[in-house]
Design a protein around this motif. Structure first.
Motif, mmCIF file in Angstrom:
data_model
loop_
_atom_site.group_PDB
_atom_site.id
_atom_site.type_symbol
_atom_site.label_atom_id
_atom_site.label_comp_id
_atom_site.label_asym_id
_atom_site.label_seq_id
_atom_site.Cartn_x
_atom_site.Cartn_y
_atom_site.Cartn_z
ATOM 1 N N LEU A 455 0.830 -1.210 0.000
ATOM 2 C CA LEU A 455 0.000 0.000 0.000
ATOM 3 C C LEU A 455 0.861 1.256 0.000
ATOM 4 O O LEU A 455 0.566 2.235 -0.708
ATOM 5 C CB LEU A 455 -0.907 -0.010 1.233
ATOM 6 N N ALA A 456 1.937 1.238 0.797
ATOM 7 C CA ALA A 456 2.816 2.406 0.873
ATOM 8 C C ALA A 456 3.511 2.663 -0.454
ATOM 9 O O ALA A 456 3.644 3.823 -0.889
ATOM 10 C CB ALA A 456 3.837 2.220 1.991
ATOM 11 N N ALA A 457 3.962 1.597 -1.120
ATOM 12 C CA ALA A 457 4.639 1.773 -2.406
ATOM 13 C C ALA A 457 3.708 2.417 -3.427
ATOM 14 O O ALA A 457 4.097 3.352 -4.149
ATOM 15 C CB ALA A 457 5.139 0.421 -2.921
ATOM 16 N N ALA A 458 2.470 1.924 -3.472
ATOM 17 C CA ALA A 458 1.506 2.505 -4.416
ATOM 18 C C ALA A 458 1.197 3.955 -4.049
ATOM 19 O O ALA A 458 1.101 4.829 -4.928
ATOM 20 C CB ALA A 458 0.228 1.669 -4.419
ATOM 21 N N ALA A 459 1.028 4.224 -2.746
ATOM 22 C CA ALA A 459 0.696 5.575 -2.306
ATOM 23 C C ALA A 459 1.811 6.558 -2.614
ATOM 24 O O ALA A 459 1.577 7.654 -3.159
ATOM 25 C CB ALA A 459 0.407 5.568 -0.804
ATOM 26 N N VAL A 460 3.035 6.187 -2.271
ATOM 27 C CA VAL A 460 4.167 7.084 -2.511
ATOM 28 C C VAL A 460 4.357 7.320 -3.998
ATOM 29 O O VAL A 460 4.622 8.462 -4.443
ATOM 30 C CB VAL A 460 5.448 6.507 -1.874
ATOM 31 N N ALA A 479 -5.409 8.403 0.111
ATOM 32 C CA ALA A 479 -6.199 7.333 0.713
ATOM 33 C C ALA A 479 -5.359 6.073 0.928
ATOM 34 O O ALA A 479 -5.410 5.435 1.980
ATOM 35 C CB ALA A 479 -7.412 7.018 -0.143
ATOM 36 N N LEU A 480 -4.566 5.732 -0.089
ATOM 37 C CA LEU A 480 -3.696 4.561 0.052
ATOM 38 C C LEU A 480 -2.649 4.786 1.136
ATOM 39 O O LEU A 480 -2.291 3.863 1.878
ATOM 40 C CB LEU A 480 -3.015 4.256 -1.284
ATOM 41 N N GLY A 481 -2.160 6.025 1.225
ATOM 42 C CA GLY A 481 -1.176 6.334 2.258
ATOM 43 C C GLY A 481 -1.748 6.177 3.657
ATOM 44 O O GLY A 481 -1.103 5.617 4.558
ATOM 45 N N LEU A 482 -2.984 6.659 3.865
ATOM 46 C CA LEU A 482 -3.624 6.494 5.172
ATOM 47 C C LEU A 482 -3.835 5.020 5.493
ATOM 48 O O LEU A 482 -3.617 4.584 6.635
ATOM 49 C CB LEU A 482 -4.962 7.239 5.193
ATOM 50 N N ALA A 483 -4.251 4.249 4.491
ATOM 51 C CA ALA A 483 -4.437 2.819 4.695
ATOM 52 C C ALA A 483 -3.125 2.142 5.065
ATOM 53 O O ALA A 483 -3.070 1.263 5.941
ATOM 54 C CB ALA A 483 -5.032 2.179 3.443
ATOM 55 N N ALA A 484 -2.050 2.544 4.405
ATOM 56 C CA ALA A 484 -0.743 1.956 4.694
ATOM 57 C C ALA A 484 -0.283 2.293 6.109
ATOM 58 O O ALA A 484 0.237 1.439 6.841
ATOM 59 C CB ALA A 484 0.282 2.442 3.671
ATOM 60 N N VAL A 485 -0.473 3.546 6.516
ATOM 61 C CA VAL A 485 -0.036 3.997 7.833
ATOM 62 C C VAL A 485 -0.765 3.248 8.950
ATOM 63 O O VAL A 485 -0.175 2.908 9.992
ATOM 64 C CB VAL A 485 -0.252 5.514 7.971
ATOM 65 N N LEU A 486 -2.040 2.961 8.754
ATOM 66 C CA LEU A 486 -2.848 2.346 9.805
ATOM 67 C C LEU A 486 -2.993 0.841 9.658
ATOM 68 O O LEU A 486 -3.617 0.193 10.508
ATOM 69 C CB LEU A 486 -4.245 2.986 9.814
ATOM 70 N N ALA A 487 -2.430 0.265 8.596
ATOM 71 C CA ALA A 487 -2.653 -1.160 8.318
ATOM 72 C C ALA A 487 -2.180 -2.057 9.451
ATOM 73 O O ALA A 487 -2.939 -2.913 9.950
ATOM 74 C CB ALA A 487 -1.963 -1.550 7.011
#
Length: 709
Positions: A455-460, A479-487
């Motif tokens: 998720l972080a790779a896609a978000a960044v 949105a992907l970044g928030l998901a990655a941070v809280l995953a």
């Protein structure tokens, strides 16, 4: 921390998007689900559960927080959190669900109050993110599922932060400051000095925000201080003025609440002292002067024992060590980045000659100061330090992370500013640290670490490529970044709530893999050492609460094979215990004290919970309080009030009285063990032993039943 505001408060209905109230409702549903899942199947911390039953039987027991129905000795904390549980029991009846329900309600309320507080300062979106972070913090989920006082403490200090935020806005500041002082005072009556740790941040925030004269500021703070002192000490003073006879205050050295405030539950937590120190030496017994739910298994409270103790060695990196990283550290790197960026932004703003937004700066001071002060105190504490204490950091983590991500998004959308890089950097830094923590236990749900990385790779990638491009794709990156941070913290929280009963262990509530105690492994994951094996006597125990100190796991492994530990989740009686209880019920008649149990709450709590007999836990939590004193036992026997006494059980790693301690080891509890020894000697001289065959016990039982009729 002098910076422009994260965003204007969005309190008007015109600026609130329709989805935002629904988002808050969804967050509350998630929090309630995590906190309430299967709470009807556990007594949580049975030490407190036993006290709740005793407290529900008389006003004096209720007021003092008595552990036993006879009002002999209290729990080793102020009773405010238990008062709520007693009210619940009075309404719903005494049950596991009724005892645990107030935790669910208080935990959910803290999520809502944090949202309302951050919303006033940094806007609706920041408030929603703060509430979500608090709801999904793993250690918060773990501790909100058992009846320790930390849950109520968090609600009270978050409520105080709301009052301080209103005070910083200007109108009626004196009244809001007084309310903040009252709520912090209630926090003191929940876990004593731990409730006061937010005060430096509160005072600094008000001084930054207020435009009043220094004289008015001093007067406002004096009013708040007076309310704080009264709110904190009225119960302490009342217990001192209460006429004799009255319960002995558990955990104190002289039976007074004043000693508890400034000793075991006060400076002893920070500076240690004797066996309470967390420096790394294994002791033969629990901390001196404990008699408390925080001291169990003979381990130093803060950082002693094999592998570094319950929370690791004291020091600046304690929050990132093996014991605490998975509990609270997930968003600490992000919070550090946010605070650094806000400070730099504020300095640049002042150098450019722009006016300071005092209210916005006050918010950063309040939450940043809260996180720094509480984090540093816990990091360097030399006394008892359990992982679940860190739940007090979670509201500040949520507020800073929520407001910081909103700020980073605003900077990301501004053209020609290098600050736009902070958003993708924050996502990458947070997920990198989460992956490091997950890989410390690769056999325990490591998949979530790889999900977060993806998720972080896609978000960044989206955030780097789409800046200045399509807004929709940039929002997708956010949105992907928030998901990655809280995953990862979300997964740990969910698994803790629905996939394991480990978090329900009142002795040392923890989230994630069971690898926190002594740096060992509670759950059998490779590479760890068995915590139970690390404790003298072979019983896994834990020193507990900054308000609650808890014994080892309950069950057949308890010393003597007779009792469970109050820190356990079921507090069930063994067949042998049930036989003993039945014998006492049939033979004790109508005596006021049909059964007194030596060995403290570990031995007595299951009897209190599972019977209607008046069972006295001699010696309080750890069996070392001088209550009942020998004089009291004599008076009971002479007046025909005492029926039976059960002696011989150990508490955690404490051997029964008279056991030889190996050369070089510290004697268990030092002088504190003297009171227990005197009681046992009195029993053996004044009462008659009942053979195990008479009450259905085994010949090799280490506990002996004595008739004092």
């Amino acid at each position: 921390m002098m910076a422009d505001r994260a965003s204007a408060p969005q309190t008007g209905s015109a600026v609130r998007r329709r989805w935002q109230p629904w988002a808050l409702a969804a967050i509350c549903v998630v929090a309630a689900g995590l906190y309430a899942w299967d709470i009807g199947g556990s007594w949580g911390n049975a030490y407190y559960s036993a006290a709740v039953k005793s407290m529900s039987q008389s006003f004096e027991n209720f007021f003092f927080g008595s552990l036993d129905a006879a009002g002999v000795v209290t729990v080793d904390k102020p009773p405010m959190a238990l008062w709520l549980q007693v009210v619940s029991v009075k309404i719903l009846g005494y049950s596991q669900f009724a005892v645990q329900l107030p935790q669910v309600l208080a935990g959910g309320a803290a999520v809502v109050v944090l949202h309302r507080t951050v919303r006033r300062w940094a806007g609706e979106n920041a408030g929603l993110l703060a509430a979500l972070v608090l709801a999904l913090t793993p250690i918060t989920v773990a501790i909100n599922r058992i009846n320790n006082p930390d849950t109520l403490l968090v609600l009270l200090v978050v409520g105080a932060a709301y009052a301080m935020t209103r005070a910083c806005e200007g109108p009626r500041a004196t009244g809001w400051l007084a309310l903040a002082g009252l709520l912090v005072g209630c926090g003191f009556l929940t876990k004593m000095l731990q409730g006061w740790m937010v005060l430096p941040a509160f005072v600094a925030a008000y001084l930054v925000a207020s435009r009043s004269s220094w004289g008015r500021k001093a007067a406002d703070l004096a009013v708040a201080g007076a309310v704080l002192v009264v709110g904190s000490f009225w119960w302490v003073a009342a217990t001192a003025l209460w006429p004799e006879p009255k319960p002995y205050i558990g955990g104190s050295e002289d039976g007074s609440a004043w000693d508890l405030v400034f000793g075991y539950n006060g400076f002893g937590r920070i500076f240690g002292g004797g066996n309470m120190r967390g420096g790394g030496q294994m002791s033969a017994g629990p901390p001196a002067g404990s008699g408390s739910s925080d001291a169990v298994g003979g381990m130093p409270g803060g950082g002693g024992g094999p592998g570094g103790g319950f929370s690791g060695q004291a020091g600046i990196l304690r929050m990132f060590g093996d014991q605490l990283a998975g509990q609270i550290s997930w968003l600490l790197p992000l919070c550090g980045l946010v605070l650094a960026a806000v400070c730099v932004s504020g300095v640049l703003r002042l150098r450019a000659g722009r006016r300071l937004d005092r209210r916005g700066a006050a918010g950063w001071v309040l939450w940043g100061g809260w996180l720094l002060v509480v984090g540093l105190v816990f990091s360097f504490a030399q006394g008892i330090m359990h992982p679940y204490y860190t739940t007090m950091m979670a509201p500040a983590v949520g507020a800073i992370a929520g407001a910081g991500l909103v700020r980073f998004w605003q900077w990301y959308r501004r053209p020609a500013r290098r600050a736009w890089l902070l958003l993708p950097l924050g996502v990458a830094l947070t997920v990198f640290w989460a992956f490091v923590v997950v890989m410390r236990n690769p056999d325990w749900h490591a998949w979530v670490g790889y999900v977060a990385l993806g998720l972080a790779a896609a978000a960044v990638a989206l955030l780097l490529v789409q800046r200045g491009g399509r807004r929709r794709l940039a929002r997708a990156g956010l949105a992907l970044g928030l998901a990655a941070v809280l995953a990862v913290p979300s997964a740990w929280s969910v698994i803790t709530a629905v996939g394991s009963q480990d978090s329900m262990n009142g002795a040392n509530a923890m989230a994630g893999p069971s690898t926190g105690m002594f740096g060992g492994d509670r759950g059998g994951s490779p590479g760890g050492t068995d915590a139970a094996a690390s404790v003298p006597g072979g019983v896994g125990g834990a020193q507990d609460s900054s308000g609650q100190d808890t014994p080892p796991q309950q069950g057949a492994g308890a010393p003597g094979g007779m009792g469970g530990a109050p820190g356990g989740s079921t507090a069930e009686l063994s067949e042998e215990q049930q036989a003993l209880l039945g014998y006492v019920e049939s033979e004790a008649g109508d005596r006021t004290v049909p059964l007194a149990v030596e060995g403290g709450a570990m031995s007595a709590s299951p009897y209190i919970i599972n019977s209607d007999l008046t069972v006295v836990a001699m010696g309080g939590f750890g069996g070392t309080d001088d209550a009942p004193a020998v004089e009291q036992l004599t008076a009971w026997r002479e007046s025909g009030e005492l029926g039976f006494v059960l002696i011989g059980g150990g508490r955690g790693g404490i051997p029964p009285s008279g056991t030889q301690v190996s050369s070089g080891a510290q004697s268990p509890m030092g002088g504190e063990e003297q009171a227990r020894g005197e009681r046992e000697e009195w029993v053996k001289q004044n009462c008659t032993q009942v053979g195990p065959k008479a009450w259905g016990g085994s010949q090799d039982s280490s506990q002996q039943l004595y008739s004092c009729r």
